[in-house]
Design a protein around this motif. Structure first.
Motif, PDB file in Angstrom:
ATOM      1  N   ALA A  45       0.817  -1.218   0.000  1.00 31.32           N
ATOM      2  CA  ALA A  45       0.000   0.000   0.000  1.00 31.32           C
ATOM      3  C   ALA A  45       0.856   1.276   0.000  1.00 31.32           C
ATOM      4  O   ALA A  45       0.644   2.173  -0.828  1.00 31.32           O
ATOM      5  N   VAL A  46       1.814   1.365   0.911  1.00 29.17           N
ATOM      6  CA  VAL A  46       2.617   2.588   1.011  1.00 29.17           C
ATOM      7  C   VAL A  46       3.445   2.793  -0.257  1.00 29.17           C
ATOM      8  O   VAL A  46       3.449   3.878  -0.860  1.00 29.17           O
ATOM      9  N   ASP A 105       9.010  -7.949  -4.195  1.00 31.12           N
ATOM     10  CA  ASP A 105       7.862  -8.369  -3.380  1.00 31.12           C
ATOM     11  C   ASP A 105       7.712  -9.880  -3.484  1.00 31.12           C
ATOM     12  O   ASP A 105       8.254 -10.508  -4.408  1.00 31.12           O
ATOM     13  N   VAL A 142      13.611 -11.764  -0.811  1.00 33.70           N
ATOM     14  CA  VAL A 142      14.168 -12.607   0.258  1.00 33.70           C
ATOM     15  C   VAL A 142      13.122 -12.608   1.359  1.00 33.70           C
ATOM     16  O   VAL A 142      12.788 -11.553   1.915  1.00 33.70           O
ATOM     17  N   GLY A 189       8.256  -2.877   3.341  1.00 38.93           N
ATOM     18  CA  GLY A 189       7.741  -4.236   3.521  1.00 38.93           C
ATOM     19  C   GLY A 189       7.034  -4.365   4.862  1.00 38.93           C
ATOM     20  O   GLY A 189       6.944  -3.415   5.650  1.00 38.93           O
ATOM     21  N   SER A 190       6.557  -5.568   5.115  1.00 37.85           N
ATOM     22  CA  SER A 190       5.720  -5.817   6.295  1.00 37.85           C
ATOM     23  C   SER A 190       6.530  -5.757   7.593  1.00 37.85           C
ATOM     24  O   SER A 190       7.756  -5.826   7.581  1.00 37.85           O
ATOM     25  N   THR A 191       5.782  -5.673   8.684  1.00 37.57           N
ATOM     26  CA  THR A 191       6.400  -5.678  10.011  1.00 37.57           C
ATOM     27  C   THR A 191       6.747  -7.114  10.397  1.00 37.57           C
ATOM     28  O   THR A 191       5.900  -7.998  10.394  1.00 37.57           O
ATOM     29  N   TYR A 224      18.456  -7.416   3.420  1.00 34.07           N
ATOM     30  CA  TYR A 224      18.358  -6.299   2.463  1.00 34.07           C
ATOM     31  C   TYR A 224      19.272  -5.142   2.899  1.00 34.07           C
ATOM     32  O   TYR A 224      19.978  -4.557   2.087  1.00 34.07           O
ATOM     33  N   GLY A 238      10.967   1.902   6.793  1.00 37.18           N
ATOM     34  CA  GLY A 238       9.623   2.397   7.093  1.00 37.18           C
ATOM     35  C   GLY A 238       8.876   1.587   8.126  1.00 37.18           C
ATOM     36  O   GLY A 238       7.826   2.011   8.605  1.00 37.18           O
ATOM     37  N   ASP A 264      10.331   3.253  11.142  1.00 32.13           N
ATOM     38  CA  ASP A 264       8.872   3.282  11.321  1.00 32.13           C
ATOM     39  C   ASP A 264       8.301   4.685  11.022  1.00 32.13           C
ATOM     40  O   ASP A 264       8.377   5.590  11.872  1.00 32.13           O
ATOM     41  N   PHE A 265       7.717   4.809   9.830  1.00 31.59           N
ATOM     42  CA  PHE A 265       7.155   6.115   9.418  1.00 31.59           C
ATOM     43  C   PHE A 265       6.260   6.702  10.516  1.00 31.59           C
ATOM     44  O   PHE A 265       5.350   6.022  11.001  1.00 31.59           O
ATOM     45  N   THR A 267       3.343   8.567  11.090  1.00 32.04           N
ATOM     46  CA  THR A 267       2.248   9.053  10.246  1.00 32.04           C
ATOM     47  C   THR A 267       1.040   9.555  11.031  1.00 32.04           C
ATOM     48  O   THR A 267       0.765  10.746  11.019  1.00 32.04           O
ATOM     49  N   ASP A 300      -1.404  -4.453   6.083  1.00 30.48           N
ATOM     50  CA  ASP A 300      -0.577  -4.116   7.240  1.00 30.48           C
ATOM     51  C   ASP A 300      -1.334  -4.461   8.523  1.00 30.48           C
ATOM     52  O   ASP A 300      -0.780  -5.045   9.454  1.00 30.48           O
ATOM     53  N   LYS A 313       5.584  -3.418  16.601  1.00 25.20           N
ATOM     54  CA  LYS A 313       4.958  -2.103  16.391  1.00 25.20           C
ATOM     55  C   LYS A 313       4.716  -1.406  17.728  1.00 25.20           C
ATOM     56  O   LYS A 313       4.950  -0.208  17.883  1.00 25.20           O
ATOM     57  N   ASP A 379      -3.888   5.822   6.040  1.00 23.31           N
ATOM     58  CA  ASP A 379      -2.534   5.439   6.413  1.00 23.31           C
ATOM     59  C   ASP A 379      -1.504   5.707   5.314  1.00 23.31           C
ATOM     60  O   ASP A 379      -0.483   6.352   5.535  1.00 23.31           O
TER      61      ASP A 379
HETATM   62  N1  LIG Z   1       0.995   3.352   6.312  1.00 22.00           N
HETATM   63  C1  LIG Z   1       1.441   3.851   7.431  1.00 22.00           C
HETATM   64  O1  LIG Z   1       0.932   4.831   7.921  1.00 22.00           O
HETATM   65  C2  LIG Z   1       2.644   3.242   8.065  1.00 22.00           C
HETATM   66  C3  LIG Z   1       3.200   3.900   9.138  1.00 22.00           C
HETATM   67  C4  LIG Z   1       4.322   3.379   9.738  1.00 22.00           C
HETATM   68  C5  LIG Z   1       4.854   2.202   9.289  1.00 22.00           C
HETATM   69  N2  LIG Z   1       4.274   1.546   8.265  1.00 22.00           N
HETATM   70  C6  LIG Z   1       4.880   0.271   7.876  1.00 22.00           C
HETATM   71  O2  LIG Z   1       5.177   0.285   6.508  1.00 22.00           O
HETATM   72  C7  LIG Z   1       5.163  -1.058   6.051  1.00 22.00           C
HETATM   73  C8  LIG Z   1       4.344  -1.122   4.777  1.00 22.00           C
HETATM   74  O3  LIG Z   1       2.998  -0.829   5.064  1.00 22.00           O
HETATM   75  P1  LIG Z   1       1.888  -1.135   3.968  1.00 22.00           P
HETATM   76  O4  LIG Z   1       0.614  -0.595   4.486  1.00 22.00           O
HETATM   77  O5  LIG Z   1       2.374  -0.743   2.636  1.00 22.00           O
HETATM   78  O6  LIG Z   1       1.829  -2.739   4.065  1.00 22.00           O
HETATM   79  P2  LIG Z   1       1.419  -3.755   2.912  1.00 22.00           P
HETATM   80  O7  LIG Z   1       1.120  -5.034   3.618  1.00 22.00           O
HETATM   81  O8  LIG Z   1       0.394  -3.183   2.010  1.00 22.00           O
HETATM   82  O9  LIG Z   1       2.761  -3.888   2.058  1.00 22.00           O
HETATM   83  C9  LIG Z   1       3.872  -4.587   2.495  1.00 22.00           C
HETATM   84  C10 LIG Z   1       4.398  -5.372   1.315  1.00 22.00           C
HETATM   85  O10 LIG Z   1       5.642  -5.920   1.697  1.00 22.00           O
HETATM   86  C11 LIG Z   1       5.745  -7.198   1.117  1.00 22.00           C
HETATM   87  N3  LIG Z   1       6.787  -7.917   1.836  1.00 22.00           N
HETATM   88  C12 LIG Z   1       6.755  -8.442   3.072  1.00 22.00           C
HETATM   89  N4  LIG Z   1       7.940  -9.010   3.367  1.00 22.00           N
HETATM   90  C13 LIG Z   1       8.737  -8.824   2.300  1.00 22.00           C
HETATM   91  C14 LIG Z   1      10.091  -9.152   2.000  1.00 22.00           C
HETATM   92  N5  LIG Z   1      10.826  -9.820   2.890  1.00 22.00           N
HETATM   93  N6  LIG Z   1      10.604  -8.799   0.802  1.00 22.00           N
HETATM   94  C15 LIG Z   1       9.850  -8.113  -0.104  1.00 22.00           C
HETATM   95  N7  LIG Z   1       8.554  -7.785   0.124  1.00 22.00           N
HETATM   96  C16 LIG Z   1       8.025  -8.115   1.310  1.00 22.00           C
HETATM   97  C17 LIG Z   1       4.348  -7.753   1.239  1.00 22.00           C
HETATM   98  O11 LIG Z   1       4.125  -8.808   0.342  1.00 22.00           O
HETATM   99  C18 LIG Z   1       3.506  -6.529   0.910  1.00 22.00           C
HETATM  100  O12 LIG Z   1       3.217  -6.423  -0.454  1.00 22.00           O
HETATM  101  C19 LIG Z   1       4.593  -1.917   7.180  1.00 22.00           C
HETATM  102  O13 LIG Z   1       5.640  -2.533   7.876  1.00 22.00           O
HETATM  103  C20 LIG Z   1       3.956  -0.889   8.066  1.00 22.00           C
HETATM  104  O14 LIG Z   1       3.888  -1.283   9.425  1.00 22.00           O
HETATM  105  C21 LIG Z   1       3.175   2.039   7.629  1.00 22.00           C
END
Ligand SMILES: NC(=O)c1ccc[n+]([C@@H]2O[C@H](COP(=O)([O-])OP(=O)(O)OC[C@H]3O[C@@H](n4cnc5c(N)ncnc54)[C@H](O)[C@@H]3O)[C@@H](O)[C@H]2O)c1
Length: 460
Positions: A45-46, A105, A142, A189-191, A224, A238, A264-265, A267, A300, A313, A379
């Motif tokens: 998403a981000v 991804d 990875v 990427g994910s948490t 990474y 992020g 950690d953004f 936001t 997320d 988190k 978000d």
């Molecule tokens: N949106 C916000 O306000 C916000 C604020 C702070 C932190 N974050 C953090 O930013 C990150 C991204 O958020 P999001 O909403 O885009 O999440 P999301 O789930 O939409 O996107 C994360 C992507 O990362 C991929 N991914 C996971 N592990 C991976 C890896 N090892 N290698 C490559 N790709 C991988 C997933 O398949 C997914 O497509 C999260 O960790 C979230 O906690 C978001």
């Protein structure tokens, strides 16, 4: 006068008379020539909101709202000088037209499909950008489910050990480097699950041995970061993962002049916390409790519904109040704060998160009061400009002789829930101090006077 850290004299007059030692043109900051390659880990998403947004802005379809690098100005000299250029006209930042995106991804979706799945941006704008967004296809990632339990993807690299996987990422970086002039990596990427540093993180040698043995304490995000820093590529994080806040990464970052910053953004809810808490503290208003809860329904949110990812988190979100309130200095006001954070996965809301804060405060003679904050935010709309700014500023840091070998770029704390500092130095969470630190860093590297807001000489 103060020193500039390198033994040279630097004016800290700000509101005062133009300093005699004001530097002129030759600041040593290299220009942003050619293409900036941005390697995004996790095209969710981000990331897709950032990429689609940059393209929409390049085409004149939207304005870069929320981006300090694109819309922010910086005051130079005295208030009476009336000189406030755009930040991007003052420091040499990469132009948005020169940015080239790629990424990894675990899912096959190209950026158009991933953005459509994330459902942050409206279908109309996405279909207008479709021909461009479709061209960005993820490289295999990875990934290991042990570290993100709620996800299961197929586009995953295979290797005989973690060192082999790191080498495959390095190969990806080197191939991309041939097509652009400079590269920055950002983790969107994910948490991952909550992790703590171990012996394997204490030096480059120990980490490389750990990679070879596929040590369980080495998460994908660290692989990474290792690949990036080893290749001299700045790295932003992020997510709240344990990634560059490790001795091995600080060492690599300094050694290869590849800047890093916190994680950690910052936001929604924490952004508000780091605005309100300094206000209470500035007025010596006490706080007895701060209860924060959220509902969100994006991927997320689904990942954070898993207790071990939530703990990562939670730790990141908890830190800010403790540091801002300094209960050890103000025990009568902040010693007994009850601070609780909840995140609930609630699919109907998608990316449109809702956050509630109930803050129990007390004033004169201890009389209690309450403040309620109900933030209906989006978000990824809040996170995308932060991701863009971090990329542009890290690239600037890499081109700035005074910053590039420092490792941690503390002046970027402004964007992050968990700022990074050298060991023994407490992090600054107050948004307005962070903003001042960021702008003064820009003034400093460009040889302009710092602004102290003293202003006595207007009354001479
Ligand atoms: N949106 C916000 O306000 C916000 C604020 C702070 C932190 N974050 C953090 O930013 C990150 C991204 O958020 P999001 O909403 O885009 O999440 P999301 O789930 O939409 O996107 C994360 C992507 O990362 C991929 N991914 C996971 N592990 C991976 C890896 N090892 N290698 C490559 N790709 C991988 C997933 O398949 C997914 O497509 C999260 O960790 C979230 O906690 C978001």
């Amino acid at each position: 006068m103060a020193t500039n850290g390198k033994g040279g004299k630097r004016a800290v007059v700000g509101e005062g008379k133009a300093s005699a030692s004001r530097k002129t043109a030759a600041t040593g900051v290299e220009p942003a020539k050619g293409k900036l390659g941005v390697m995004v880990v996790g095209l969710g998403a981000v990331a897709t909101t950032m990429i689609a947004g940059v393209e929409a802005i390049r085409r004149g379809l939207a304005k870069p709202i929320g981006s300090l690098t694109q819309m922010g100005t910086i005051r130079l000299g005295k208030r009476t000088d009336n000189k406030s250029p755009l930040i991007r006209d003052f420091v040499p930042l990469a132009n948005l037209n020169d940015i080239v995106f790629t990424g990894w991804d675990i899912f096959e979706d190209n950026v158009y499909e991933a953005a459509a799945h994330a459902a942050v941006l409206k279908p109309e704008i996405l279909s207008e950008l479709k021909p461009y967004l479709e061209t960005i296809k993820p490289m295999p990632a990875v990934f290991d489910r042990y570290y993100v339990k709620r996800l299961n993807g197929t586009r995953v690299k295979k290797g005989k050990n973690k060192l082999d996987l790191a080498q495959q990422l390095i190969d990806d970086i080197r191939a991309f480097k041939k097509t652009v002039d400079r590269v920055v990596m950002i983790w969107c990427g994910s948490t991952e699950i909550f992790m703590e540093p171990t012996a394997v993180h204490q030096s480059i040698a120990a980490f490389e041995r750990g990679l070879e043995k596929s040590d369980i304490a080495i998460a994908p995000s660290q692989i990474y970061a290792y690949a990036a820093l080893k290749e001299g590529v700045p790295f932003a994080n992020g997510a709240p993962n344990l990634t560059v806040d490790l001795p091995v990464m600080i060492e690599l970052s300094k050694q290869n002049a590849a800047p890093i910053c916190g994680k950690d953004f910052k936001t929604g809810q924490t952004f508000m916390k780091t605005v309100l808490a300094p206000a209470f503290k500035a007025r010596m208003i006490g706080v007895s409790g701060w209860f924060s809860t959220n509902i969100l329904g994006n991927r997320d949110g689904e990942v954070l519904d898993e207790p071990q990812s939530f703990k990562t988190k939670e730790e990141s979100k908890l830190g800010s109040l403790e540091y801002i309130f300094q209960p050890e200095i103000y025990p009568d006001l902040y010693k007994d704060i009850y601070h609780k954070i909840r995140i609930n996965y609630y699919p109907p809301r998608g990316d449109e998160k809702e956050a509630w804060d109930n803050i129990d405060i007390f004033g004169w003679l201890g009389y209690p009061m309450q403040l309620k904050v109900n933030f209906l935010c989006r978000d990824s709309i809040l996170a995308a400009p932060i991701a863009l700014d971090l990329v542009l500023f890290l690239d600037l840091a890499r081109r700035t002789p005074e910053l590039r070998s420092l490792g941690i770029q503390e002046w970027l704390s402004f964007y992050l829930k968990s700022p990074q500092t050298p060991p023994g130095l407490y992090p600054e969470h107050d948004l307005f101090i962070q903003s001042m630190k960021l702008k003064n860093t820009l003034r400093h590297i460009m040889g302009a006077d710092l602004v102290t807001h003293l202003g006595l000489d207007y009354y001479d």
